[in-house]
Design a protein around this motif. Structure first.
Motif, PDB file in Angstrom:
ATOM      1  N   ASN A 102      37.434  38.923  45.857  1.00 41.22           N
ATOM      2  CA  ASN A 102      35.996  39.120  45.688  1.00 41.22           C
ATOM      3  C   ASN A 102      35.675  40.509  45.151  1.00 41.22           C
ATOM      4  N   ALA A 103      36.423  41.508  45.595  1.00 41.33           N
ATOM      5  CA  ALA A 103      36.203  42.871  45.090  1.00 41.33           C
ATOM      6  C   ALA A 103      36.534  42.955  43.601  1.00 41.33           C
ATOM      7  N   LEU A 104      37.612  42.313  43.190  1.00 39.81           N
ATOM      8  CA  LEU A 104      37.981  42.319  41.772  1.00 39.81           C
ATOM      9  C   LEU A 104      36.949  41.556  40.937  1.00 39.81           C
ATOM     10  N   ASP A 105      36.486  40.431  41.438  1.00 43.01           N
ATOM     11  CA  ASP A 105      35.447  39.681  40.728  1.00 43.01           C
ATOM     12  C   ASP A 105      34.182  40.527  40.563  1.00 43.01           C
ATOM     13  N   LEU A 106      33.797  41.213  41.626  1.00 35.06           N
ATOM     14  CA  LEU A 106      32.596  42.042  41.566  1.00 35.06           C
ATOM     15  C   LEU A 106      32.799  43.238  40.647  1.00 35.06           C
ATOM     16  N   ALA A 107      33.994  43.820  40.661  1.00 40.58           N
ATOM     17  CA  ALA A 107      34.298  44.929  39.739  1.00 40.58           C
ATOM     18  C   ALA A 107      34.134  44.471  38.296  1.00 40.58           C
ATOM     19  N   HIS A 148      42.102  38.870  33.374  1.00 41.92           N
ATOM     20  CA  HIS A 148      40.826  39.521  33.668  1.00 41.92           C
ATOM     21  C   HIS A 148      40.784  40.907  33.034  1.00 41.92           C
ATOM     22  N   PRO A 149      39.606  41.374  32.698  1.00 47.12           N
ATOM     23  CA  PRO A 149      39.455  42.603  31.916  1.00 47.12           C
ATOM     24  C   PRO A 149      39.466  43.901  32.736  1.00 47.12           C
ATOM     25  N   LEU A 150      40.527  44.172  33.444  1.00 48.51           N
ATOM     26  CA  LEU A 150      40.663  45.447  34.138  1.00 48.51           C
ATOM     27  C   LEU A 150      41.830  46.215  33.521  1.00 48.51           C
ATOM     28  N   ASP A 151      41.630  47.511  33.331  1.00 49.55           N
ATOM     29  CA  ASP A 151      42.704  48.337  32.783  1.00 49.55           C
ATOM     30  C   ASP A 151      43.680  48.792  33.851  1.00 49.55           C
ATOM     31  N   GLN A 152      43.160  49.079  35.058  1.00 47.31           N
ATOM     32  CA  GLN A 152      44.046  49.578  36.094  1.00 47.31           C
ATOM     33  C   GLN A 152      43.494  49.308  37.484  1.00 47.31           C
TER      34      GLN A 152
END
Length: 173
Positions: A102-107, A148-152
């Motif tokens: 959920n934290a990653l989705d919200l990020a 998903h679009p996270l760099d780090q």
């Protein structure tokens, strides 16, 4: 099988000092501050964080809420309410994994590209460190595998033992 992801790292540091888009707070259900990382984040962010949290109306275990970072280097604080360890037979593992997902989705929703997590539920909530690290690292790696679009994603551990537990899991992937 989960493959190691270069976007995942483990450090031992003070999460309130990290210059990332979002930090995750190991919050309690009231979201009004507490001890450990929660208290540290509230102290550094300043009184506007508490004021914004008051308007959120709390947060159930396994879920997350977002606020601005205010005086923190991070733009966002994602408040994740992890489970209290009650022996492992009350869906603690599922609730902890839900916090990370959920934290990653919200990020992603707030367009954060860099996110730092503490070791959720391993302090006063008593979740066994090694089991929590395994859930955290594998859940994040699975999520990132979904393109998903996270760099780090940084696991920012406060103690050497916690950092080592996260590194062991990451090395096994």
């Amino acid at each position: 099988m989960i493959l190691p992801d270069a976007r995942i790292s483990v450090i031992e540091a003070d999460i309130t000092r990290l210059k990332v888009d979002a930090i995750v707070n190991a919050a309690n259900a009231s979201l009004l501050g507490g001890s450990g990382v929660d208290g540290a984040i509230h102290r550094v962010a300043g009184p506007r964080l508490l004021e914004e949290c008051r308007h959120l109306g709390g947060c159930p275990t396994g879920e997350v809420r977002v606020t601005h970072g205010f005086d923190l280097p991070a733009k966002w604080v994602i408040h994740a309410v992890g489970p209290v360890w009650r022996g492992g037979n009350h869906d603690e593992a599922g609730l902890l994994a839900s916090c990370y997902r959920n934290a990653l989705d919200l990020a992603a929703t707030v367009h954060a590209l860099t996110v730092a997590f503490p070791a959720i539920s391993t302090g006063i909530y008593g979740f066994p460190r090694d089991e929590a690290a395994a859930i955290a690292v594998t859940t994040v790696a699975d999520w990132l595998a979904g393109a998903h679009p996270l760099d780090q994603v940084i696991f920012c551990c406060f103690s050497p033992d916690s950092a080592e537990a996260h590194r062991r899991v990451l090395a096994r992937l």
